[in-house]
Design a protein around this motif. Structure first.
Motif, PDB file in Angstrom:
ATOM      1  N   VAL A 190       0.834  -1.206   0.000  1.00  0.00           N
ATOM      2  CA  VAL A 190       0.000   0.000   0.000  1.00  0.00           C
ATOM      3  C   VAL A 190       0.869   1.256   0.000  1.00  0.00           C
ATOM      4  CG1 VAL A 190      -1.602   1.366   1.412  1.00  0.00           C
ATOM      5  CG2 VAL A 190      -1.969  -1.096   1.107  1.00  0.00           C
ATOM      6  N   PHE A 191       0.502   2.200  -0.853  1.00  0.00           N
ATOM      7  CA  PHE A 191       1.041   3.555  -0.801  1.00  0.00           C
ATOM      8  C   PHE A 191      -0.090   4.475  -0.386  1.00  0.00           C
ATOM      9  CE2 PHE A 191       1.639   7.644  -3.209  1.00  0.00           C
ATOM     10  CZ  PHE A 191       2.624   8.152  -2.375  1.00  0.00           C
ATOM     11  N   ALA A 192       0.114   5.249   0.688  1.00  0.00           N
ATOM     12  CA  ALA A 192      -0.894   6.205   1.141  1.00  0.00           C
ATOM     13  C   ALA A 192      -0.248   7.569   1.277  1.00  0.00           C
ATOM     14  CB  ALA A 192      -1.510   5.763   2.466  1.00  0.00           C
ATOM     15  N   MET A 193      -1.026   8.615   0.982  1.00  0.00           N
ATOM     16  CA  MET A 193      -0.477   9.966   0.969  1.00  0.00           C
ATOM     17  C   MET A 193      -1.486  10.963   1.506  1.00  0.00           C
ATOM     18  SD  MET A 193       1.157  12.073  -2.231  1.00  0.00           S
ATOM     19  CE  MET A 193      -0.209  13.142  -2.596  1.00  0.00           C
ATOM     20  N   PHE A 211      -1.270   1.939  -9.783  1.00  0.00           N
ATOM     21  CA  PHE A 211      -1.831   1.052  -8.761  1.00  0.00           C
ATOM     22  C   PHE A 211      -3.148   0.451  -9.219  1.00  0.00           C
ATOM     23  CE2 PHE A 211       0.906   4.044  -6.532  1.00  0.00           C
ATOM     24  CZ  PHE A 211       1.673   3.183  -5.755  1.00  0.00           C
ATOM     25  N   SER A 212      -3.433  -0.764  -8.728  1.00  0.00           N
ATOM     26  CA  SER A 212      -4.635  -1.467  -9.158  1.00  0.00           C
ATOM     27  C   SER A 212      -5.890  -0.955  -8.472  1.00  0.00           C
ATOM     28  CB  SER A 212      -4.485  -2.976  -8.884  1.00  0.00           C
ATOM     29  OG  SER A 212      -4.316  -3.217  -7.490  1.00  0.00           O
ATOM     30  N   ARG A 213      -5.728  -0.375  -7.282  1.00  0.00           N
ATOM     31  CA  ARG A 213      -6.883   0.167  -6.576  1.00  0.00           C
ATOM     32  C   ARG A 213      -6.503   1.492  -5.930  1.00  0.00           C
ATOM     33  NH1 ARG A 213      -7.918  -3.579  -2.858  1.00  0.00           N
ATOM     34  NH2 ARG A 213      -7.747  -2.452  -0.898  1.00  0.00           N
ATOM     35  N   VAL A 236      -5.307   6.276  -0.640  1.00  0.00           N
ATOM     36  CA  VAL A 236      -4.833   4.927  -0.307  1.00  0.00           C
ATOM     37  C   VAL A 236      -4.805   4.115  -1.596  1.00  0.00           C
ATOM     38  CG1 VAL A 236      -5.230   2.845   1.033  1.00  0.00           C
ATOM     39  CG2 VAL A 236      -5.763   5.086   2.027  1.00  0.00           C
ATOM     40  N   CYS A 237      -3.628   3.639  -1.970  1.00  0.00           N
ATOM     41  CA  CYS A 237      -3.421   2.964  -3.247  1.00  0.00           C
ATOM     42  C   CYS A 237      -2.803   1.585  -3.011  1.00  0.00           C
ATOM     43  CB  CYS A 237      -2.498   3.780  -4.140  1.00  0.00           C
ATOM     44  SG  CYS A 237      -2.952   5.528  -4.242  1.00  0.00           S
ATOM     45  N   VAL A 238      -3.343   0.568  -3.665  1.00  0.00           N
ATOM     46  CA  VAL A 238      -2.886  -0.811  -3.485  1.00  0.00           C
ATOM     47  C   VAL A 238      -2.194  -1.281  -4.750  1.00  0.00           C
ATOM     48  CG1 VAL A 238      -3.565  -3.182  -2.944  1.00  0.00           C
ATOM     49  CG2 VAL A 238      -4.767  -1.262  -1.884  1.00  0.00           C
ATOM     50  N   LYS A 239      -1.011  -1.853  -4.594  1.00  0.00           N
ATOM     51  CA  LYS A 239      -0.226  -2.357  -5.723  1.00  0.00           C
ATOM     52  C   LYS A 239      -0.884  -3.613  -6.286  1.00  0.00           C
ATOM     53  CE  LYS A 239       4.460  -3.904  -6.854  1.00  0.00           C
ATOM     54  NZ  LYS A 239       5.844  -4.011  -6.370  1.00  0.00           N
TER      55      LYS A 239
END
Length: 239
Positions: A190-193, A211-213, A236-239
């Protein structure tokens, strides 16, 4: 110094003069308020930390598994890092900050959360540019383990995806460089910013190229200076 105001430290930095201040506002209660200024600009205040904490809680809620390795980009006053450490699944936390001064405030416990971070063996400070480390997956964020991958990367440095603490940061917000950072995430990492603004559809579209989501959350909190509620965002981004 007056009991109502104290400048705890002020030092030159590559970004300009940075200062740590403590004040009391009697109308808001008899508590210490910590502030960080860069030049004449207010960067952060311990009065407004809901979104910084939500960056950790929302980001880590999207992460699966245990024994998590997590990177926090931007130490600030420590609220994102401490909120992350409240997740018992965290095995190690690397807090990356470009400014030795800010890390020093925590190591010397000049800020309230320094003691909490210093006492937790899972926490480690890394001095360096988040953006340089993010776009160099061969070396990566961990100076002790080149090329290491992580379960989550939580970023709170720029004001928004289009308003930068340093103009040089603008080049990070591209498909190419976000993809380089994503190489340092494990599968389904997860990448969150954080952003000070409401969700930006153009930035959401950019994130979807990597990202896929991608989900955007609006965080609402009380702002007595504005006489009502204020909002920030967490992507919130999910690989």
């Amino acid at each position: 110094m007056s009991r109502l105001f104290e400048e705890i430290d002020s030092q030159a930095s590559p970004l300009g003069q940075i200062s740590l201040r403590r004040r009391t506002i009697p109308a808001l209660g008899n508590r210490d308020i910590y502030e960080v200024k860069l030049g004449d600009e207010f960067l952060m205040s311990s009065m407004f930390v809901a979104a910084e904490e939500a960056l950790s809680t929302l980001g880590l809620a999207a992460v699966q598994g245990d024994s998590l390795s997590v990177v926090v980009g931007g130490l600030g006053l420590g609220y994102t890092a401490v909120a992350a450490l409240n997740d018992e699944r965290i095995a190690e936390l690397l807090v990356v900050d470009a400014l030795e001064t800010v890390i020093g405030w925590h190591r010397d416990e000049l800020v309230p959360l320094g003691k909490t971070l210093n006492a937790d063996p899972r926490n480690r400070y890394v001095q360096g540019s988040f953006f340089d480390l993010a776009t160099d997956p061969q070396t990566g964020f961990d100076p002790e383990h080149a090329g290491k991958t992580f379960d989550a990367i939580l970023l709170d440095i720029d004001h928004s995806p289009s308003e930068y603490l340093n103009p040089a940061n603008a080049s990070f917000y591209t498909t190419e460089n976000l993809s380089l950072m994503a190489q340092q995430l494990k599968p389904e990492g997860v990448f969150a910013m954080w952003s000070q603004n409401l969700p930006d559809p153009e930035f959401e579209a950019l994130m979807k190229t990597v990202f896929s989501r991608v989900e955007s959350h609006v965080v609402t909190f009380d702002n007595p200076f504005q006489g009502g509620e204020a909002t920030n965002s967490v992507y919130v981004c999910v690989k």
